[in-house]
Design a protein around this motif. Structure first.
Motif, PDB file in Angstrom:
ATOM      1  N   ASP A  77       7.346  37.679  23.878  1.00  0.00           N
ATOM      2  CA  ASP A  77       7.861  36.514  24.599  1.00  0.00           C
ATOM      3  C   ASP A  77       6.881  35.364  24.442  1.00  0.00           C
ATOM      4  O   ASP A  77       5.662  35.556  24.564  1.00  0.00           O
ATOM      5  CB  ASP A  77       7.999  36.806  26.097  1.00  0.00           C
ATOM      6  N   SER A 109      15.605  34.396  20.384  1.00  0.00           N
ATOM      7  CA  SER A 109      16.622  34.054  21.378  1.00  0.00           C
ATOM      8  C   SER A 109      15.943  33.228  22.465  1.00  0.00           C
ATOM      9  O   SER A 109      14.810  33.503  22.867  1.00  0.00           O
ATOM     10  CB  SER A 109      17.292  35.302  21.954  1.00  0.00           C
ATOM     11  N   PHE A 110      16.647  32.216  22.903  1.00  0.00           N
ATOM     12  CA  PHE A 110      16.115  31.299  23.906  1.00  0.00           C
ATOM     13  C   PHE A 110      16.771  31.627  25.235  1.00  0.00           C
ATOM     14  O   PHE A 110      17.987  31.774  25.309  1.00  0.00           O
ATOM     15  CB  PHE A 110      16.414  29.857  23.502  1.00  0.00           C
ATOM     16  N   ASN A 111      15.974  31.769  26.281  1.00  0.00           N
ATOM     17  CA  ASN A 111      16.495  32.187  27.578  1.00  0.00           C
ATOM     18  C   ASN A 111      17.086  31.014  28.348  1.00  0.00           C
ATOM     19  O   ASN A 111      16.598  30.640  29.411  1.00  0.00           O
ATOM     20  CB  ASN A 111      15.389  32.839  28.406  1.00  0.00           C
ATOM     21  N   MET A 112      18.143  30.432  27.804  1.00  0.00           N
ATOM     22  CA  MET A 112      18.844  29.354  28.488  1.00  0.00           C
ATOM     23  C   MET A 112      20.333  29.512  28.207  1.00  0.00           C
ATOM     24  O   MET A 112      20.732  29.723  27.069  1.00  0.00           O
ATOM     25  CB  MET A 112      18.393  27.982  27.984  1.00  0.00           C
ATOM     26  N   THR A 113      21.123  29.399  29.259  1.00  0.00           N
ATOM     27  CA  THR A 113      22.564  29.414  29.055  1.00  0.00           C
ATOM     28  C   THR A 113      22.990  28.061  28.490  1.00  0.00           C
ATOM     29  O   THR A 113      22.241  27.076  28.573  1.00  0.00           O
ATOM     30  CB  THR A 113      23.308  29.655  30.389  1.00  0.00           C
ATOM     31  N   THR A 124      18.246  24.067  21.560  1.00  0.00           N
ATOM     32  CA  THR A 124      17.282  25.004  20.978  1.00  0.00           C
ATOM     33  C   THR A 124      17.734  25.378  19.574  1.00  0.00           C
ATOM     34  O   THR A 124      18.928  25.372  19.271  1.00  0.00           O
ATOM     35  CB  THR A 124      17.166  26.281  21.832  1.00  0.00           C
ATOM     36  N   HIS A 149      11.283  29.092  26.994  1.00  0.00           N
ATOM     37  CA  HIS A 149      11.080  30.535  26.841  1.00  0.00           C
ATOM     38  C   HIS A 149      11.822  31.009  25.597  1.00  0.00           C
ATOM     39  O   HIS A 149      12.991  30.693  25.423  1.00  0.00           O
ATOM     40  CB  HIS A 149      11.620  31.237  28.089  1.00  0.00           C
ATOM     41  N   LYS A 151      12.319  34.602  23.040  1.00  0.00           N
ATOM     42  CA  LYS A 151      12.059  36.003  22.741  1.00  0.00           C
ATOM     43  C   LYS A 151      12.052  36.155  21.223  1.00  0.00           C
ATOM     44  O   LYS A 151      13.020  35.789  20.564  1.00  0.00           O
ATOM     45  CB  LYS A 151      13.128  36.897  23.361  1.00  0.00           C
TER      46      LYS A 151
END
Length: 178
Positions: A77, A109-113, A124, A149, A151
């Motif tokens: 991360d 992968s980006f932690n945003m919806t 992103t 953020h 991953k």
């Protein structure tokens, strides 16, 4: 070979740049008119310019705090905290955060919806062929902080040895109104 800038350049009401020394890799002829520089850097790190400021109250416009957490031999991360350190009436816009990555990384992968991205004005992007993760942020207000953020995933467990060495340095491009 370096160029000495003779004129003072007003950066804001609070700071005046007394002198600027541009590295030879910088094309600065239109700086006063367009407030932009063109840089043709060699491979590796380069200093674009050095400057001297009269007033000690000058603040760095953006503060970047990165961290890496290794989750396994094939996952990590990346967390980047980005905070605007401008006076209350200022903002930054057209922010692009760029994180070079190890070529072994095959997915990010980006932690945003999608809804979060739209609300915050963030796009992103993982450019696998360029080995870079990008965040495009429309605008950040004074004192605002955003946590970015990502991953990272890769297949070869031996690639973990190069992760910290190959990742970075983080670069941030932005516009700051004068």
């Amino acid at each position: 070979h370096q160029h000495q800038k003779e004129n003072q350049i007003n950066m804001s009401e609070r700071a005046v740049v007394d002198d600027i020394v541009f590295n030879h890799i910088v094309r600065h002829e239109t700086f006063e008119r367009t407030q932009s520089l063109t840089v043709k850097p060699p491979e590796g790190e380069s200093t674009v310019f050095r400057y001297r400021v009269s007033h000690s109250s000058f603040e760095i416009p953006l503060r970047i705090t990165p961290s890496v957490e290794i989750l396994s031999d094939t996952r990590a991360d990346i967390i980047i905290k980005l905070r605007v350190e401008t006076p209350n009436e200022k903002h930054v816009s057209n922010v692009i955060v760029s994180l070079p990555l190890d070529p072994a990384i095959n997915s990010v992968s980006f932690n945003m919806t999608t809804q979060q991205q739209e609300e915050m004005g963030i796009v992103t992007e993982f450019r696998r062929s360029d080995h870079v993760a990008l965040w495009h942020i429309d605008r950040m207000e004074a004192r605002e902080q955003i946590t970015l953020h990502a991953k990272l995933n890769w297949d070869d467990p031996s690639a973990i040895r190069n992760l910290r060495r190959q990742a970075g340095p983080i670069s941030v491009d932005f516009e700051l109104p004068l």
